[in-house]
Scaffold this motif. Structure first.
Motif, short mmCIF file in Angstrom:
data_model
loop_
_atom_site.label_atom_id
_atom_site.label_comp_id
_atom_site.label_asym_id
_atom_site.label_seq_id
_atom_site.Cartn_x
_atom_site.Cartn_y
_atom_site.Cartn_z
N ASP A 55 51.45 43.60 29.79
CA ASP A 55 51.80 43.92 31.06
C ASP A 55 51.36 44.95 31.73
O ASP A 55 52.07 46.26 31.24
N GLY A 56 50.40 45.44 32.42
CA GLY A 56 49.77 46.63 32.79
C GLY A 56 49.82 46.61 34.30
O GLY A 56 49.08 47.15 35.17
N ALA A 57 50.92 45.96 34.97
CA ALA A 57 51.08 45.94 36.21
C ALA A 57 51.14 47.35 36.97
O ALA A 57 52.00 48.18 36.52
N LEU A 97 47.17 42.75 34.88
CA LEU A 97 46.84 44.02 35.20
C LEU A 97 46.90 44.02 37.02
O LEU A 97 46.02 44.49 37.67
N LEU A 98 48.01 43.37 37.23
CA LEU A 98 48.15 43.34 39.04
C LEU A 98 48.19 44.77 39.40
O LEU A 98 49.11 45.80 38.93
N ARG A 99 47.21 44.93 40.39
CA ARG A 99 47.12 46.28 41.41
C ARG A 99 46.86 47.54 40.29
O ARG A 99 47.44 48.56 40.64
N ALA A 100 46.52 47.18 39.15
CA ALA A 100 46.16 48.43 38.38
C ALA A 100 45.14 49.32 38.90
O ALA A 100 44.01 48.93 39.67
N ALA A 109 44.48 39.87 37.37
CA ALA A 109 44.22 41.15 37.85
C ALA A 109 44.20 41.13 39.31
O ALA A 109 43.04 41.60 40.00
N PRO A 110 44.89 40.45 40.24
CA PRO A 110 44.85 40.59 41.63
C PRO A 110 45.34 41.96 42.13
O PRO A 110 46.03 42.60 41.63
N GLY A 111 44.40 42.36 43.15
CA GLY A 111 44.31 43.60 43.59
C GLY A 111 44.04 44.77 42.82
O GLY A 111 44.46 46.11 43.06
N ILE A 112 43.41 44.60 41.51
CA ILE A 112 42.95 45.70 40.66
C ILE A 112 42.05 46.58 41.51
O ILE A 112 40.93 46.06 42.22
N GLN A 113 42.07 47.98 41.46
CA GLN A 113 41.10 48.63 42.04
C GLN A 113 40.27 49.50 40.82
O GLN A 113 40.72 50.21 39.98
N THR A 152 41.53 37.89 42.51
CA THR A 152 42.04 37.93 43.83
C THR A 152 41.98 39.36 44.57
O THR A 152 42.98 40.15 44.08
N SER A 153 41.32 39.55 45.62
CA SER A 153 41.50 40.96 46.55
C SER A 153 41.38 42.05 45.46
O SER A 153 41.69 43.22 45.90
N ALA A 154 40.43 42.01 44.53
CA ALA A 154 40.43 43.24 43.62
C ALA A 154 38.97 43.98 44.28
O ALA A 154 38.21 43.72 45.15
N THR A 155 39.19 45.25 44.02
CA THR A 155 38.18 46.12 44.72
C THR A 155 37.42 46.80 43.54
O THR A 155 37.87 47.66 42.98
N VAL A 156 36.05 46.58 43.44
CA VAL A 156 35.20 46.93 42.11
C VAL A 156 34.03 47.83 42.84
O VAL A 156 33.21 47.29 43.70
#
Length: 385
Positions: free
Chosen positions: A68-70, A91-94, A117-121, A141-145
């Protein structure tokens, strides 16, 4: 160790019944290399100035969360060299400044999400290629890479549904060329700089494409292969993926392929219309290809002109007796009947009789039909431009 403040910390090679480090601050790397953890690792809300090192580790928490790396903040998460997780890797919003590296890792969560990993940056890359295996779904979902997201030669095998959920993903590049995929990929409303798919379109898993925007599509395959990919969308016909593909072809100067895509879109759209609209669509398609093949109108015009000229050369219409009239020309007379706006002065003077009158009416109707279809098609094309 909830909330602890630590320097460089290593559990390398340890066997643990679980590790709780939520909200922990680590000044340096957190080393879990070659660990065996039976009850899961919890580093949610942790702040690691270095990286979370998982090379060779085996985290086991089947049916639950293995890691759990949220909201984790770290330079990176490195899970290569035989890393395995039995349970969800969350990795939620990590926020990972130097990337997520899972090349060659094995994630096993057959009843849920192997990687969530939704929202991961990630300003750099997410690497799940070269031997990466996931039994379970992957959610970005909604990740930014900022860089690339790679699933090159990966094995993706969810128990049900999509193998990969990337809707609203923003990435510089997406490499979606898995060696094996038993589910599709959801790319709806994602924004990708370069989309790289299989060289052989038959190996590509089904893609949900509505709203997807991309700057380039690699490799450059014949347009028919790309249209076949669009036709396999599980959501059925959607207009936007055709417009997007046409835009990409136009941007590289392949206007003919772009027109082929837009024409195919109109044909698929036709099946969704009422019967009377479908009938008119068939007319526009046959006559001018919905405006994308205007040369068809010229072919029809020449064929009708040749027919009319032949008929009226053999059966000349007679002018009114005692009235001045020009010299009769079968070609110009047929043109006068076919072209609804232009007047060559033949139709007003010469009146066909008997069966040729039906031929004249047929040419007049065909002329109006061609003109209307051509005008509708051109208007549609110009309005989209």
């Amino acid at each position: 160790m909830y909330g602890a403040k630590l320097r460089v910390t290593s559990f390398g090679g340890s066997s643990l019944p679980g590790l709780g480090m939520g909200a922990t601050t680590v000044d340096g790397n957190l080393d879990l290399m070659n660990c065996r953890v039976q009850g899961g690792v919890n580093v949610h809300d942790a702040c690691i100035s270095g990286s979370l090192l998982l090379q060779g580790a085996h985290l086991s928490h089947a049916g639950d969360v293995a890691l759990d790396g949220a909201r984790l903040e770290a330079k990176g998460v490195v899970g290569t060299d035989g890393f395995r997780a039995d349970g969800e890797l969350r990795l939620l919003r990590a926020r990972l400044s130097e990337g997520l590296h899972l090349r060659g890792a094995t994630l096993h969560a057959p009843d849920g999400e192997a990687l969530s990993a939704p929202g991961i940056q990630v300003p750099t890359d997410i690497d799940c290629g070269e031997g990466f295996r996931a039994t379970g779904a992957i959610t970005l979902t909604s990740a930014t890479v900022g860089g690339s997201v790679s699933f090159d030669t990966a094995s993706l095998a969810p128990a049900r549904g999509n193998a990969l959920s990337c809707h609203h993903l923003q990435a510089g590049e997406l490499l979606l060329r898995p060696a094996r995929a038993t589910g599709g990929a959801d790319l709806r409303h994602a924004a990708i700089g370069v989309l790289r798919l299989h060289d052989d379109h038959r190996e590509q898993p089904p893609l949900q494409l509505d709203g997807l925007v991309y700057g380039s599509l690699e490799p450059h395959l014949p347009v028919g292969h790309r249209l076949e990919l669009l036709s396999r969308d599980p959501d059925g016909y959607r207009p936007q993926p055709y417009q997007q593909l046409a835009t990409v072809y136009q941007s590289i100067g392949q206007d003919r392929d772009a027109r082929t895509v837009l024409l195919t879109r109109q044909r698929h759209r036709r099946a969704t219309l009422p019967w009377y609209a479908r009938a008119w669509g068939h007319v526009q398609d046959a006559t001018v290809g919905y405006g994308y093949l205007p040369e068809r109108a010229a072919v029809w015009l020449l064929a009708l002109l040749a027919t009319g000229a032949t008929v009226f050369a053999l059966h000349r219409p007679t002018p009114p007796s005692g009235t001045p009239h020009p010299v009769f020309s079968p070609v110009m007379y047929s043109l006068d009947l076919l072209l609804p706006v232009i007047d060559f002065g033949q139709e007003r003077v010469f009146q066909p009789t008997g069966p040729t009158q039906w031929i004249a009416w047929l040419l007049i109707g065909a002329g109006w039909l061609l003109a209307t279809a051509l005008a509708a098609g051109i208007t549609r094309v110009l309005s989209r431009q």
